[in-house]
Design an enzyme around this catalytic site. Structure first.
Site, PDB file in Angstrom:
ATOM      1  N   HIS A   1      21.926  59.236  -4.265  1.00  0.00           N
ATOM      2  CA  HIS A   1      22.429  60.348  -5.068  1.00  0.00           C
ATOM      3  C   HIS A   1      23.525  59.873  -6.029  1.00  0.00           C
ATOM      4  O   HIS A   1      24.245  58.924  -5.733  1.00  0.00           O
ATOM      5  CB  HIS A   1      23.041  61.434  -4.180  1.00  0.00           C
TER       6      HIS A   1
ATOM      7  N   CYS B   1      28.395  65.345   1.557  1.00  0.00           N
ATOM      8  CA  CYS B   1      27.130  66.021   1.912  1.00  0.00           C
ATOM      9  C   CYS B   1      27.289  67.027   3.034  1.00  0.00           C
ATOM     10  O   CYS B   1      26.467  67.920   3.188  1.00  0.00           O
ATOM     11  CB  CYS B   1      26.098  65.013   2.394  1.00  0.00           C
TER      12      CYS B   1
HETATM   13  C1  CIR Z   1      18.625  62.209   2.816  1.00  0.00           C
HETATM   14  O1  CIR Z   1      18.076  61.117   2.584  1.00  0.00           O
HETATM   15  O2  CIR Z   1      18.342  63.224   2.184  1.00  0.00           O
HETATM   16  C2  CIR Z   1      19.635  62.290   3.924  1.00  0.00           C
HETATM   17  N1  CIR Z   1      19.298  61.381   4.958  1.00  0.00           N
HETATM   18  C3  CIR Z   1      21.017  62.007   3.396  1.00  0.00           C
HETATM   19  C4  CIR Z   1      21.490  63.054   2.421  1.00  0.00           C
HETATM   20  C5  CIR Z   1      22.854  62.775   1.914  1.00  0.00           C
HETATM   21  N2  CIR Z   1      23.281  63.812   1.059  1.00  0.00           N
HETATM   22  C6  CIR Z   1      24.100  63.629   0.019  1.00  0.00           C
HETATM   23  O3  CIR Z   1      24.393  62.486  -0.341  1.00  0.00           O
HETATM   24  N3  CIR Z   1      24.491  64.691  -0.653  1.00  0.00           N
END
Ligand code: CIR
Length: 263
Positions: A168, A255
Site C-alpha cells: 500500500h 491499518c
Molecule cells: C492484506 O494483504 O490485505 C493484509 N494482510 C494486510 C493489510 C494491511 N493494511 C494496510 O496496510 N492498510
C-alpha cells in the site's frame, strides 16, 4: 478546521480473528501468533484511548482473516464516511461488514459503486489534499470515483504511485503533522511529496514508515530505533507499539484503526 488530518475524537478497531493465521502476505515469514497479536491489539486500543479517542472495538469476523485491518474498508472524513472497495477478492466483503458501524456514528455514509477498486491503505489524507497511490489493490477507476464522491465536501484527490512491490501507499509513508511526512526514500524520491517537509526512515527500517499521528502523539512500531530517534529529534512525541505479529501478514499500525471526528 485546522489540524483535521490528525486530530480525532473517535476510532473503530476490530478484534483479530483466530483465522488471522491465514492472512494475506507477500512473503511467508511464518504465521502470526494470534494470542500475541491479541495482546498487541489490546495495547494499541489502550494507546488510542490514552491519546484521547473514544474507541469502539467491533467483533472479530472469522470469515475474513484480514478483517482486523479496518483501515482498508473506509475513508473517514469529518463530513462523512466513504465505504471503499478493497481490491483483494478475499477482503471485498469487509467493507459491507463495516457499513453499519459507520452508520452508527456518521450522519452521512457514501458507498463507492465501482467498477473500480480502492483500499484505505493507499489513501493519505493531509491538511490540504487526499493522496491516493495506485497499487495492486487500487486502480485509477477507484481513485476517480473517490474524487467525484468527495468533491462537494471540498477535497482535492491526487493520484500518485505506490512503489512497485509495496502493498500500500501508506506501507511506505505517514503523516506526522499537516505538512510533514515520514517516508521511505524509495517513495519520497518519486517526488510525490513536493511542497511537504519529508523525514526519511533509516535504511533497513522501511516498516517504520507506517506510523500514525494521533492528536498529540505519534505511534511508531517498535524495533526501528534510528527512525524513532529522527522523529523525536524533529520534535514529535513518539509512543512505540509492538506490531511484530501483524507485520507477518503485512499489516502496519495505521491499518488497525479508522480514526475520525464525525460531525
Ligand atoms: C492484506 O494483504 O490485505 C493484509 N494482510 C494486510 C493489510 C494491511 N493494511 C494496510 O496496510 N492498510
Amino acid at each position: 478546521m485546522p489540524e483535521r488530518s490528525f486530530r480525532f475524537t473517535h476510532a473503530i478497531t476490530r478484534t483479530p480473528p483466530a483465522s488471522a493465521v491465514d492472512g494475506l502476505r507477500a512473503e511467508d515469514v511464518g504465521n502470526p501468533d494470534v494470542g500475541v497479536m491479541m495482546a498487541h491489539h489490546d495495547a494499541y486500543v489502550h494507546a488510542l484511548t490514552q491519546a484521547g479517542l473514544e474507541v469502539r472495538v467491533v467483533d472479530a469476523l472469522e470469515d475474513f482473516p484480514d478483517s482486523l485491518f479496518v483501515e482498508d474498508t473506509a475513508l473517514c472524513l469529518n463530513e462523512g464516511a466513504i465505504v471503499l472497495r478493497p481490491g483483494a477478492p478475499t477482503r471485498f466483503g469487509e467493507s459491507l461488514a463495516m457499513t453499519p458501524h459507520l452508520e452508527e456514528v456518521y450522519t452521512e455514509v457514501r458507498t463507492l459503486q465501482g467498477p473500480g477498486f480502492i483500499e484505505g491503505g493507499d489513501i493519505l489524507t493531509t491538511e490540504s489534499e487526499i493522496l491516493v497511490g495506485k497499487s495492486e489493490r487500487t486502480n485509477s477507476e477507484g481513485i476517480e470515483e473517490l474524487r467525484r464522491t468527495v468533491a462537494d465536501w471540498g477535497y482535492t484527490v491526487r493520484e500518485v504511485t505506490t512503489p512497485p512491490g509495496v502493498l500500500h501507499f501508506k506501507s511506505d509513508c505517514s503523516l506526522l503533522d499537516g505538512s510533514t511526512i515520514l517516508s521511505t526514500p524509495r517513495l519520497s524520491l518519486s517526488g510525490c511529496f513536493e511542497g511537504y517537509t519529508v523525514i526519511d526512515v533509516a535504511e533497513g527500517e522501511e516498516p517504520a514508515a507506517n506510523s500514525i499521528r494521533v492528536n498529540d502523539v505519534v505511534f511508531m512500531p517498535r524495533g526501528f530505533p534510528l527512525t524513532t530517534e529522527r522523529v523525536r529529534e524533529a520534535g514529535f512525541v513518539v509512543i512505540e507499539l509492538d506490531n511484530s505479529e501483524c507485520q507477518k501478514i503485512d499489516g502496519g499500525l495505521s491499518c488497525l484503526s479508522l480514526r475520525f471526528t464525525p460531525r
